[in-house]
Design an enzyme around this catalytic site. Structure first.
Site, PDB file in Angstrom:
ATOM      1  N   PRO A 145       0.793  -1.230   0.000  1.00  0.00           N
ATOM      2  CG  PRO A 145      -0.116  -1.114   2.124  1.00  0.00           C
ATOM      3  CD  PRO A 145       0.533  -2.072   1.185  1.00  0.00           C
ATOM      4  CG  ASN A 146      -0.266   4.330   1.250  1.00  0.00           C
ATOM      5  OD1 ASN A 146      -1.224   4.887   0.716  1.00  0.00           O
ATOM      6  ND2 ASN A 146      -0.352   3.761   2.435  1.00  0.00           N
ATOM      7  NE  ARG A 177       3.987   6.567   1.631  1.00  0.00           N
ATOM      8  CZ  ARG A 177       4.232   5.343   2.067  1.00  0.00           C
ATOM      9  NH1 ARG A 177       4.705   4.424   1.240  1.00  0.00           N
ATOM     10  NH2 ARG A 177       4.014   5.015   3.310  1.00  0.00           N
ATOM     11  CE1 TYR A 213       8.942   5.056   2.935  1.00  0.00           C
ATOM     12  CE2 TYR A 213       7.353   6.854   2.949  1.00  0.00           C
ATOM     13  CZ  TYR A 213       7.849   5.697   3.505  1.00  0.00           C
ATOM     14  OH  TYR A 213       7.271   5.164   4.626  1.00  0.00           O
ATOM     15  CG  ASN A 269       8.385  -2.001   0.357  1.00  0.00           C
ATOM     16  OD1 ASN A 269       7.841  -2.106   1.455  1.00  0.00           O
ATOM     17  ND2 ASN A 269       9.002  -0.887  -0.029  1.00  0.00           N
ATOM     18  CB  ALA A 321       1.470   0.175   6.329  1.00  0.00           C
ATOM     19  CD  GLU A 352      10.667  -7.466   6.232  1.00  0.00           C
ATOM     20  OE1 GLU A 352      10.780  -8.599   6.752  1.00  0.00           O
ATOM     21  OE2 GLU A 352      10.440  -6.438   6.887  1.00  0.00           O
ATOM     22  CG  HIS A 362      11.193  -2.236   4.783  1.00  0.00           C
ATOM     23  ND1 HIS A 362       9.820  -2.196   4.655  1.00  0.00           N
ATOM     24  CD2 HIS A 362      11.483  -3.370   5.468  1.00  0.00           C
ATOM     25  CE1 HIS A 362       9.309  -3.252   5.261  1.00  0.00           C
ATOM     26  NE2 HIS A 362      10.293  -3.989   5.755  1.00  0.00           N
ATOM     27  NE  ARG A 409      10.148   6.164   8.471  1.00  0.00           N
ATOM     28  CZ  ARG A 409       9.179   5.943   7.576  1.00  0.00           C
ATOM     29  NH1 ARG A 409       9.293   4.949   6.703  1.00  0.00           N
ATOM     30  NH2 ARG A 409       8.113   6.709   7.553  1.00  0.00           N
TER      31      ARG A 409
HETATM   32  C1  DQA Z   1       8.280   1.043   3.842  1.00  0.00           C
HETATM   33  C2  DQA Z   1       8.349   1.273   5.358  1.00  0.00           C
HETATM   34  C3  DQA Z   1       6.987   1.049   6.002  1.00  0.00           C
HETATM   35  O1  DQA Z   1       7.079   1.270   7.408  1.00  0.00           O
HETATM   36  C4  DQA Z   1       5.975   2.003   5.432  1.00  0.00           C
HETATM   37  O2  DQA Z   1       4.689   1.748   5.972  1.00  0.00           O
HETATM   38  C5  DQA Z   1       5.939   2.002   3.937  1.00  0.00           C
HETATM   39  C6  DQA Z   1       7.189   1.880   3.197  1.00  0.00           C
HETATM   40  C7  DQA Z   1       9.606   1.389   3.118  1.00  0.00           C
HETATM   41  O3  DQA Z   1       9.774   0.977   1.985  1.00  0.00           O
HETATM   42  O4  DQA Z   1      10.457   2.094   3.708  1.00  0.00           O
HETATM   43  O5  DQA Z   1       4.886   2.212   3.332  1.00  0.00           O
HETATM   44  O6  DQA Z   1       8.015  -0.335   3.600  1.00  0.00           O
END
Ligand code: DQA
Length: 152
Positions: A10-11, A18, A23, A74, A77, A98, A100, A107
């Site tokens: 998501p997002n 964003r 990011y 990825n 959240a 995994e 990020h 964070r």
């Molecule tokens: C994320 C880190 C997560 O905590 C966050 O909710 C994201 C992006 C990252 O790529 O740094 O949406 O996965």
């Protein structure tokens, strides 16, 4: 040819606009184009999916097990609370890395815990777009080792 699936949660479709201070300004389609170029050089097939919906990611993981040799995930959240995604990863034999973009451990506290970490091969966090490139390199090295083409 080995096949790799990149799943973004998501997002991440909003990358570029964003929270760029966290990011970066690279869009998701830029990241996917970089990964495609790198995958071509490495000689592997690569596909991409993004979803804001937990169940679609669960289904993608279930279906990937028959088609793909590796998943780069990825989960955004969902990383921090999706038992359903964790269970999907545990249910299939395809290995998962995994990813990020940001360093989740530097964070907010709620980002320090990953419910998927115990069922993935490993975690790459904090290198921006290079987190994805590094994950692809590692996946290909692992696949070469399985095929006996790479020894160390
Ligand atoms: C994320 C880190 C997560 O905590 C966050 O909710 C994201 C992006 C990252 O790529 O740094 O949406 O996965």
């Amino acid at each position: 040819m080995n096949k790799i699936l990149v799943i973004n949660g998501p997002n991440l479709n909003l990358l570029g606009t964003r929270e760029p201070e966290i990011y970066g300004s690279t869009t998701l389609s830029d990241i996917n184009a970089m990964l495609k170029e790198h995958a071509d050089k490495l000689g592997v097939d690569i596909d991409f999916m993004q979803s804001n919906i937990e169940g679609e990611i669960v289904t993608a993981i279930q279906q990937a097990s028959k088609v793909y040799d590796f998943i780069l995930l990825n989960a955004a959240a969902f990383t921090h609370y999706s038992v359903a995604i964790r269970d999907a990863i545990a249910a299939v034999s395809v290995p998962v890395i995994e990813i990020h973009l940001s360093n989740v451990h530097a964070r907010e506290e709620f980002r320090h815990h990953s419910v998927i970490a115990p069922v993935v091969m490993g975690q790459i966090s904090g290198f921006g777009v290079d987190s994805y490139i590094a994950a692809l390199d590692i996946a290909v090295r692992k696949l070469q080792k399985i095929r006996g083409e790479h020894k160390e």
